[in-house]
Design a protein around this motif. Structure first.
Motif, mmCIF file in Angstrom:
data_model
loop_
_atom_site.group_PDB
_atom_site.id
_atom_site.type_symbol
_atom_site.label_atom_id
_atom_site.label_comp_id
_atom_site.label_asym_id
_atom_site.label_seq_id
_atom_site.Cartn_x
_atom_site.Cartn_y
_atom_site.Cartn_z
ATOM 1 N N ALA A 44 0.834 -1.203 0.000
ATOM 2 C CA ALA A 44 0.000 0.000 0.000
ATOM 3 C C ALA A 44 0.869 1.253 0.000
ATOM 4 O O ALA A 44 0.600 2.214 -0.730
ATOM 5 C CB ALA A 44 -0.930 -0.011 1.205
ATOM 6 N N ASP A 45 1.940 1.267 0.801
ATOM 7 C CA ASP A 45 2.852 2.417 0.842
ATOM 8 C C ASP A 45 3.540 2.609 -0.503
ATOM 9 O O ASP A 45 3.696 3.738 -0.979
ATOM 10 C CB ASP A 45 3.895 2.242 1.948
ATOM 11 C CG ASP A 45 3.299 2.354 3.341
ATOM 12 O OD1 ASP A 45 2.157 2.853 3.480
ATOM 13 O OD2 ASP A 45 3.982 1.924 4.293
ATOM 14 N N TRP A 46 3.970 1.501 -1.100
ATOM 15 C CA TRP A 46 4.602 1.586 -2.417
ATOM 16 C C TRP A 46 3.623 2.183 -3.429
ATOM 17 O O TRP A 46 3.989 3.049 -4.216
ATOM 18 C CB TRP A 46 5.060 0.196 -2.870
ATOM 19 C CG TRP A 46 5.737 0.224 -4.203
ATOM 20 C CD1 TRP A 46 7.064 0.403 -4.453
ATOM 21 C CD2 TRP A 46 5.094 0.096 -5.485
ATOM 22 N NE1 TRP A 46 7.285 0.385 -5.812
ATOM 23 C CE2 TRP A 46 6.097 0.196 -6.463
ATOM 24 C CE3 TRP A 46 3.780 -0.097 -5.890
ATOM 25 C CZ2 TRP A 46 5.823 0.109 -7.825
ATOM 26 C CZ3 TRP A 46 3.505 -0.176 -7.247
ATOM 27 C CH2 TRP A 46 4.519 -0.073 -8.200
ATOM 28 N N SER A 47 2.382 1.710 -3.405
ATOM 29 C CA SER A 47 1.364 2.212 -4.334
ATOM 30 C C SER A 47 1.144 3.708 -4.152
ATOM 31 O O SER A 47 1.070 4.458 -5.128
ATOM 32 C CB SER A 47 0.035 1.478 -4.114
ATOM 33 O OG SER A 47 0.190 0.109 -4.358
ATOM 34 N N LEU A 48 1.066 4.124 -2.924
ATOM 35 C CA LEU A 48 0.867 5.540 -2.623
ATOM 36 C C LEU A 48 2.065 6.368 -3.082
ATOM 37 O O LEU A 48 1.904 7.419 -3.696
ATOM 38 C CB LEU A 48 0.648 5.716 -1.116
ATOM 39 C CG LEU A 48 0.209 7.081 -0.632
ATOM 40 C CD1 LEU A 48 -1.114 7.481 -1.261
ATOM 41 C CD2 LEU A 48 0.080 7.067 0.886
ATOM 42 N N GLY A 49 3.263 5.873 -2.840
ATOM 43 C CA GLY A 49 4.475 6.595 -3.213
ATOM 44 C C GLY A 49 4.720 6.681 -4.705
ATOM 45 O O GLY A 49 5.432 7.582 -5.168
ATOM 46 N N ILE A 85 3.149 6.509 -11.890
ATOM 47 C CA ILE A 85 2.341 5.553 -12.651
ATOM 48 C C ILE A 85 1.292 6.299 -13.471
ATOM 49 O O ILE A 85 1.050 5.969 -14.636
ATOM 50 C CB ILE A 85 1.702 4.507 -11.709
ATOM 51 C CG1 ILE A 85 2.806 3.594 -11.157
ATOM 52 C CG2 ILE A 85 0.626 3.695 -12.428
ATOM 53 C CD1 ILE A 85 2.347 2.667 -10.050
ATOM 54 N N ALA A 86 0.682 7.319 -12.883
ATOM 55 C CA ALA A 86 -0.307 8.124 -13.620
ATOM 56 C C ALA A 86 0.337 8.795 -14.827
ATOM 57 O O ALA A 86 -0.248 8.826 -15.919
ATOM 58 C CB ALA A 86 -0.939 9.160 -12.693
#
Length: 140
Positions: free
Chosen positions: A113-118, A123-124
């Protein structure tokens, strides 16, 4: 096969969930399917902070419907990751908490989750660049 054939045949439904009889990686795939879906990850992250009642979970996990939360906690309970406790009150109170197995998973799920947030901004940007180069692509 003739119209009068009544023998049992083996089809995809008769194979293990990996699609092959006795496939060694099948158990891994089943577990990854559960802990890798977005709602399970978000519910586990929330329950890592302690027991929650259903409505508390629903408010904390942005965008999840009541039905999807019900399915998610049932699946996590079935897999032994979440414990559902019903208290004998009127109306009945129910809370959800992680089991010891669920707790052992939290550092990995939180890291994901932290990786995704960071990395969500990069990615966008990558998605925008890809979509600009491939306007007819329909993978969204």
């Amino acid at each position: 096969m003739s119209l009068t054939h009544t023998g049992v045949t083996i089809g995809p439904a008769d194979l293990d969930p990996c699609g092959q009889p006795d496939h060694a990686d099948c158990g891994i795939r089943e577990v990854l399917d559960r802990v890798g879906d977005k709602w399970s990850v978000l519910v586990i992250v929330e329950l890592a902070n302690g027991a929650r009642r259903f409505r508390e979970l629903q408010r904390a996990v942005d965008g999840i419907s009541q039905r999807m939360l019900t399915l998610t906690v049932r699946r996590l309970e079935r897999d032994g990751l979440v414990l559902r406790t019903v208290y004998p009150t009127v109306p009945a109170q129910v809370d959800y908490r992680l089991t010891a197995t669920g707790e052992s998973l939290t550092h990995l799920v939180k890291a994901l989750a932290d990786w995704s947030l960071g990395h969500r901004d990069s990615i966008a940007r990558a998605r925008q660049a890809y979509d600009a180069e491939h306007p007819d692509n329909d993978i969204r």
